[in-house]
Design a protein around this motif. Structure first.
Motif, PDB file in Angstrom:
ATOM      1  N   CYS A 192     -21.101  55.462  15.932  1.00 27.79           N
ATOM      2  CA  CYS A 192     -21.042  55.121  17.364  1.00 27.79           C
ATOM      3  C   CYS A 192     -19.774  54.343  17.689  1.00 27.79           C
ATOM      4  CB  CYS A 192     -22.270  54.314  17.766  1.00 27.79           C
ATOM      5  SG  CYS A 192     -23.755  55.303  17.887  1.00 27.79           S
ATOM      6  N   THR A 193     -19.457  53.367  16.870  1.00 27.38           N
ATOM      7  CA  THR A 193     -18.238  52.579  17.090  1.00 27.38           C
ATOM      8  C   THR A 193     -17.005  53.470  17.047  1.00 27.38           C
ATOM      9  OG1 THR A 193     -19.259  50.607  16.127  1.00 27.38           O
ATOM     10  CG2 THR A 193     -16.851  50.649  16.235  1.00 27.38           C
ATOM     11  N   GLN A 194     -16.973  54.388  16.063  1.00 22.96           N
ATOM     12  CA  GLN A 194     -15.802  55.242  15.906  1.00 22.96           C
ATOM     13  C   GLN A 194     -15.642  56.208  17.086  1.00 22.96           C
ATOM     14  OE1 GLN A 194     -13.268  55.119  13.335  1.00 22.96           O
ATOM     15  NE2 GLN A 194     -12.439  56.154  15.123  1.00 22.96           N
ATOM     16  N   VAL A 195     -16.721  56.878  17.477  1.00 23.70           N
ATOM     17  CA  VAL A 195     -16.585  57.879  18.541  1.00 23.70           C
ATOM     18  C   VAL A 195     -16.365  57.235  19.905  1.00 23.70           C
ATOM     19  CG1 VAL A 195     -17.890  59.645  17.296  1.00 23.70           C
ATOM     20  CG2 VAL A 195     -19.086  58.136  18.887  1.00 23.70           C
ATOM     21  N   ASN A 196     -16.678  55.970  20.037  1.00 21.14           N
ATOM     22  CA  ASN A 196     -16.358  55.254  21.271  1.00 21.14           C
ATOM     23  C   ASN A 196     -14.865  54.954  21.377  1.00 21.14           C
ATOM     24  OD1 ASN A 196     -18.659  54.932  22.931  1.00 21.14           O
ATOM     25  ND2 ASN A 196     -19.525  53.499  21.456  1.00 21.14           N
ATOM     26  N   ASN A 197     -14.158  55.119  20.263  1.00 21.92           N
ATOM     27  CA  ASN A 197     -12.709  54.907  20.252  1.00 21.92           C
ATOM     28  C   ASN A 197     -11.959  56.222  20.072  1.00 21.92           C
ATOM     29  OD1 ASN A 197     -12.290  51.871  20.398  1.00 21.92           O
ATOM     30  ND2 ASN A 197     -13.802  52.017  18.756  1.00 21.92           N
ATOM     31  N   ILE A 198     -12.024  56.787  18.866  1.00 19.46           N
ATOM     32  CA  ILE A 198     -11.378  58.078  18.577  1.00 19.46           C
ATOM     33  C   ILE A 198     -12.323  58.896  17.711  1.00 19.46           C
ATOM     34  CG2 ILE A 198      -9.412  59.268  17.526  1.00 19.46           C
ATOM     35  CD1 ILE A 198      -7.786  56.700  17.846  1.00 19.46           C
ATOM     36  N   THR A 199     -12.569  60.131  18.096  1.00 20.05           N
ATOM     37  CA  THR A 199     -13.332  61.053  17.251  1.00 20.05           C
ATOM     38  C   THR A 199     -12.397  61.909  16.408  1.00 20.05           C
ATOM     39  OG1 THR A 199     -15.079  61.175  18.912  1.00 20.05           O
ATOM     40  CG2 THR A 199     -15.034  62.925  17.259  1.00 20.05           C
ATOM     41  N   HIS A 200     -11.286  62.344  17.021  1.00 13.47           N
ATOM     42  CA  HIS A 200     -10.417  63.314  16.359  1.00 13.47           C
ATOM     43  C   HIS A 200      -9.021  63.262  16.972  1.00 13.47           C
ATOM     44  CE1 HIS A 200      -9.378  67.189  14.440  1.00 13.47           C
ATOM     45  NE2 HIS A 200      -8.722  67.430  15.554  1.00 13.47           N
ATOM     46  N   ILE A 201      -8.003  63.392  16.093  1.00  8.74           N
ATOM     47  CA  ILE A 201      -6.636  63.536  16.609  1.00  8.74           C
ATOM     48  C   ILE A 201      -5.886  64.709  15.992  1.00  8.74           C
ATOM     49  CG2 ILE A 201      -6.269  61.131  17.292  1.00  8.74           C
ATOM     50  CD1 ILE A 201      -4.734  60.829  14.580  1.00  8.74           C
ATOM     51  N   GLY A 223     -10.733  68.715   9.118  1.00  8.47           N
ATOM     52  CA  GLY A 223     -10.936  68.038   7.850  1.00  8.47           C
ATOM     53  C   GLY A 223     -10.379  66.627   7.819  1.00  8.47           C
ATOM     54  N   GLY A 224     -11.223  65.676   7.408  1.00  8.02           N
ATOM     55  CA  GLY A 224     -10.775  64.298   7.245  1.00  8.02           C
ATOM     56  C   GLY A 224     -10.536  63.561   8.538  1.00  8.02           C
ATOM     57  N   ASN A 225     -11.155  63.991   9.648  1.00  4.15           N
ATOM     58  CA  ASN A 225     -10.892  63.317  10.919  1.00  4.15           C
ATOM     59  C   ASN A 225     -11.586  61.951  10.981  1.00  4.15           C
ATOM     60  OD1 ASN A 225     -13.577  63.783  11.682  1.00  4.15           O
ATOM     61  ND2 ASN A 225     -13.076  65.314  13.209  1.00  4.15           N
ATOM     62  N   TYR A 226     -11.379  61.233  12.069  1.00  3.62           N
ATOM     63  CA  TYR A 226     -11.909  59.876  12.205  1.00  3.62           C
ATOM     64  C   TYR A 226     -13.423  59.832  12.032  1.00  3.62           C
ATOM     65  CZ  TYR A 226      -7.584  57.614  13.787  1.00  3.62           C
ATOM     66  OH  TYR A 226      -6.319  57.076  13.859  1.00  3.62           O
TER      67      TYR A 226
END
Length: 394
Positions: free
Chosen positions: A61-70, A277-280
């Motif tokens: 939850c913390t991660q997807v509230n910031n960045i899920t994927h770049i 692969g290997g995303n946030y």
């Protein structure tokens, strides 16, 4: 409603059980009718830290509230940290490529081996030896790498060449020729019947291949992430392979695969890649999963759970020798050989009716892959329900 939607809009590649699970707490699942089930499958070895794990959920939850994927065009901090963590836990000098699944990880391993065979020898080496009853994935290449003729359907031919299969570890030595670049094996054959190989045989093979300059690829898609009691089954067997693949339990339910290799400079930019692969998302989840499992191992709780689960499994086996012929496996990757395939086919649905989820492996093995964090209470209840199922069919 669910069954109708699934049958109309989802391609039918699995024989479905149309239970509708709504919630999970550790090794217990609840369906839409509030019936509970003890999960001895963990999503085929995936949900390593249990269903609904709050630490993993909070991390996601913390991660997807910031960045899920770049995308991998940019450095990804949790990916770099996960690579470091894998190197430290493996106790090897390795670097990792992150993918989305075990099959993708094995594809990456085969590509590393093929490039090694192209660039490190005077003559081109490309052949990969695997074992009968192995399972390495469902892509065209990994299906061909799988040593089961039933997987090589003419519907999907032609397959890539360069793969051969041996029945036993001892047979590998005579199969190597001047075009062999790698041997790819599982230390415990999961789909092939939860069959571990002898430690001494694997160590001898590893030494031989090292002398010959032939790569040893260990498929740890199912055995990795503490499933056998150590971070890697390779650690348990005290070997240092050239390439190791992981997936399943690494992400605790979030899709992730990993190709881990001592040949850190074999790939150059453009040789391999993955959009997701290997995303946030996946590496943040995997970092938390490994933190939980590392602490669980170091506290002694994992070993306690393995010992207790094995004790209850032994009791079940000894009380049902009319049904089972042998107990197999390592750590929390266990199996019971069933006297015949028809009996096994009855056990799985009957166990489901009693509220315990179990799996099949090979032709005649009942496979048990509980969450590594399963509690004693859940173990007791699961084996009680399984015993009730066995009483029904016998």
């Amino acid at each position: 409603m669910l069954e109708q939607l699934d049958k109309e809009y989802v391609l039918h590649t699995y024989p479905r059980n149309y239970v509708n699970f709504k919630k999970g707490i550790n090794a217990t699942l609840f369906d839409d009718m509030q019936k509970d089930y003890i999960d001895f499958t963990s999503g085929i070895g995936v949900v390593s830290v249990g269903h609904g794990n709050k630490e993993v959920a909070d991390t996601i939850c913390t991660q997807v509230n910031n960045i899920t994927h770049i995308s991998n065009l940019y450095a990804i901090e949790p990916q770099a940290k996960l690579g470091e963590k894998i190197a430290k836990l493996s106790e090897m000098d390795v670097a990792t490529f992150f993918s989305n699944s075990g099959a993708e990880a094995n594809e990456g391993a085969i590509k590393i081996a093929r490039k090694y065979g192209e660039t490190k020898f005077d003559n081109k080496r490309y052949k990969v030896i695997t074992l009968e009853h192995s399972f390495h994935g469902r892509t065209i290449t990994t299906v061909k790498a799988t040593g089961q003729s039933s997987m090589h359907s003419p519907n999907f031919a032609p397959y890539p060449d360069g793969f051969s299969y041996d029945n036993k570890i001892d047979d590998i030595y005579n199969s190597i020729d001047n075009e062999t670049v790698a041997v790819m094996i599982e230390l415990v054959q999961g789909e092939g019947g939860v069959q571990p190989f002898k430690k001494e045989d694997i160590q001898e093979l590893a030494k031989f291949l090292k002398k010959q300059g032939i790569l040893l690829i260990i498929d740890e898609v199912q055995t990795g992430a503490y499933r056998t009691g150590e971070f890697l089954a390779s650690n348990l067997y005290e070997i240092q392979p050239d390439i190791i693949t992981m997936a399943k339990g690494l992400g605790g339910g979030v899709p992730i695969g990993a190709v881990i290799t001592t040949h850190k400079d074999i790939f150059e930019p453009g040789d391999h890649g993955s959009t997701f692969g290997g995303n946030y998302l996946s590496t943040s989840a995997a970092n938390k999963v490994l933190d939980i499992l590392d602490n669980y191992k170091n506290s002694g709780k994992l070993d306690e759970t393995i010992i207790y689960f094995d004790k209850k499994l032994t009791e079940l086996f000894e009380n049902n020798t009319n049904i089972f012929t042998n107990k197999v496996g390592l750590g929390l990757m266990k199996g019971l050989r069933v006297k015949d395939a028809d009996t096994l086919a009855k056990i799985i649905p009957t166990a489901f009716e009693e509220g315990v989820l179990v799996l099949k492996a090979g032709k005649n093995t009942l496979r048990l892959l509980p969450p590594l964090t399963i509690s004693k209470e859940e173990i007791n209840e699961g084996f009680k329900r399984l015993a009730n199922a066995l009483a029904k069919i016998s």
